[in-house]
Write an enzyme that holds these catalytic residues in place. Sequence first.
Site, PDB file in Angstrom:
ATOM      1  N   LYS A 119       0.848  -1.201   0.000  1.00  0.00           N
ATOM      2  CA  LYS A 119       0.000   0.000   0.000  1.00  0.00           C
ATOM      3  C   LYS A 119       0.879   1.246   0.000  1.00  0.00           C
ATOM      4  CE  LYS A 119      -1.848   2.721   3.010  1.00  0.00           C
ATOM      5  NZ  LYS A 119      -1.983   4.019   2.316  1.00  0.00           N
TER       6      LYS A 119
ATOM      7  N   GLY B 196       7.203   4.806   8.296  1.00  0.00           N
ATOM      8  CA  GLY B 196       6.322   5.951   8.499  1.00  0.00           C
ATOM      9  C   GLY B 196       6.486   6.514   9.892  1.00  0.00           C
ATOM     10  N   SER B 197       5.429   7.107  10.407  1.00  0.00           N
ATOM     11  CA  SER B 197       5.507   7.805  11.685  1.00  0.00           C
ATOM     12  C   SER B 197       5.558   6.825  12.851  1.00  0.00           C
ATOM     13  CB  SER B 197       4.308   8.730  11.850  1.00  0.00           C
ATOM     14  OG  SER B 197       3.123   7.986  12.094  1.00  0.00           O
ATOM     15  N   THR B 198       6.174   7.278  13.945  1.00  0.00           N
ATOM     16  CA  THR B 198       6.261   6.463  15.153  1.00  0.00           C
ATOM     17  C   THR B 198       4.873   6.171  15.713  1.00  0.00           C
ATOM     18  OG1 THR B 198       8.469   7.283  15.691  1.00  0.00           O
ATOM     19  CG2 THR B 198       7.160   6.412  17.514  1.00  0.00           C
ATOM     20  N   GLU B 199       3.983   7.154  15.634  1.00  0.00           N
ATOM     21  CA  GLU B 199       2.627   6.975  16.151  1.00  0.00           C
ATOM     22  C   GLU B 199       1.913   5.812  15.457  1.00  0.00           C
ATOM     23  OE1 GLU B 199      -1.558   9.551  16.546  1.00  0.00           O
ATOM     24  OE2 GLU B 199       0.165  10.379  15.485  1.00  0.00           O
TER      25      GLU B 199
ATOM     26  N   GLY C 193       3.394   3.460  13.713  1.00  0.00           N
ATOM     27  CA  GLY C 193       4.179   2.259  13.985  1.00  0.00           C
ATOM     28  C   GLY C 193       3.785   1.588  15.285  1.00  0.00           C
TER      29      GLY C 193
ATOM     30  N   GLU D 118      10.334   0.925  10.448  1.00  0.00           N
ATOM     31  CA  GLU D 118      11.325   1.996  10.265  1.00  0.00           C
ATOM     32  C   GLU D 118      10.564   3.296  10.440  1.00  0.00           C
ATOM     33  OE1 GLU D 118      12.915   5.028   8.942  1.00  0.00           O
ATOM     34  OE2 GLU D 118      12.940   4.156   6.932  1.00  0.00           O
TER      35      GLU D 118
ATOM     36  N   CYS E 296      13.370  10.703   7.184  1.00  0.00           N
ATOM     37  CA  CYS E 296      13.309  10.223   8.570  1.00  0.00           C
ATOM     38  C   CYS E 296      14.665  10.303   9.251  1.00  0.00           C
ATOM     39  CB  CYS E 296      12.768   8.799   8.616  1.00  0.00           C
ATOM     40  SG  CYS E 296      13.541   7.690   7.442  1.00  0.00           S
TER      41      CYS E 296
ATOM     42  N   GLU F   2       9.875  15.474  15.887  1.00  0.00           N
ATOM     43  CA  GLU F   2      10.239  15.369  14.469  1.00  0.00           C
ATOM     44  C   GLU F   2       9.384  16.345  13.665  1.00  0.00           C
ATOM     45  OE1 GLU F   2      11.149  11.864  11.272  1.00  0.00           O
ATOM     46  OE2 GLU F   2       9.274  11.716  12.381  1.00  0.00           O
TER      47      GLU F   2
END
Length: 476
Positions: free
Chosen positions: A182, A234-237, A239, A256, A290, A387
């Site tokens: 995706k 993508g974003s930590t949130e 993830g 990542e 990133c 970030e």
Amino acid sequence: MTFDYAPAPESRSVVDIAPSYGLFIDGEFAPAADGKVFKTVSPSSEEVLSEVAQATSDDVDRAVRAARKAFEKWSALPGAERAKYLFRIARIIQERSRELAVLESLDNGKPIRESRDADLPLVAAHFFYYAGWADKLDHAGYGPNPRPLGVAGQVIPWNFPLLMLAWKIAPALATGNTVVLKPAETTPLSALFFADVCRQAGLPKGVVNILTGDGSTGAALVAHPDVNKVAFTGSTEVGKAIARTVAGTDKKLTLELGGKAANIVFDDAPIDQAVEGIVNGIFFNQGHVCCAGSRLLVQESVQDELLDALKRRMQTLRVGDPLDKNTDVGAINSAEQLARITELADAGEAEGAERWAPACELPSSGYWFAPTLFTGVTQAHRIAREEIFGPVLSVLTFRTPAEAVEKANNTPYGLSAGIWTEKGSRILWMANKLRAGVIWSNTFNKFDPASPFGGYKESGFGREGGRHGLEAYLDV
């Protein structure tokens, strides 16, 4: 007297963009189950480029079933036979790189110089590299006869759409897995172009499936019970949400995620070389990286000299049309991302940091943010902790190597770092102390398919690239 650069636009006519695209499932394009579509726009002009299908959970199920069916024959192929397809894909990407570079810059907003000279060569290199591994898996260090996992569900971001696709699809196919991928909602076009590359390469149906859609599509893919492996960048949130979804299942997971990298400049560093590395570290791809060097840690004794040189260099950066070959800084990818960058930059000023940006005229349409520098930053400032994912650099100072290490590690992230010094012993000492997955010495943002990439802490886990990148797709 100064000389200005004449416009040098790349022609957008080299790539054909269809007015609408379906989902790529089992080797064919098809509409979404409920017929819903969404628009993808060019961030530099806000022009609608195309309409793409919004995949539903039913579409995810169709794609996973197609990948499961294809897995039986694909995984049974000798590695040398799989390698032929990857080599073919790599060559087609090289042959069609001009089309892909223009498409990427139109849909993403990054300068054509970067998509042409950085992204596309690396995309082809990853497919070439993993094609070479396909028949050598017994010698990769993961035991005799390592086996593929099955169906890989892969979700990629909008900052390097085609490159992130290559990082994930190439090792998955080399190891005998099939894929449902995706792309990001704002940058679907190069992934849909890649679907055509797969058909041109004669890749068996169902080996690669591409579903366009928003976060709900990605969530359905991650949660699908017949997906064996999840890979996310993508974003930590997001993830963390994926990790919660996968917890308790037998799915293999690599993440990542975000970063807040320190670019550390010592008093013996070559200033001009360091300035180029700093600029590349934070303004490459508009800071949508990133591993961007978004925190500059400079030794106090050279702070003034370095900042003077850095400001002079920033004044030469050209902001504007991504398709102009002279452009250094392109458009911000979306209105939402521009709002976040603006909000954090305003917070930096409100908290007392000193803001500076070179004089530059921003285009009247599209999403733009001038390259920006903050001095007088402390570790308590939001711009030093969060970030930003934009062309915003926070400058902090240090006196000793130990203080530099302490400040660099004072972050929940741990993806990358840069060290600028003439002393090899100091580089090795620092690298040993820094909690970052990738550490560059006297350079920044250098990538190679043979080198593993990944982070610690809230920057994720697992490695992509190199021999290490095979492990995530093998049952070992």
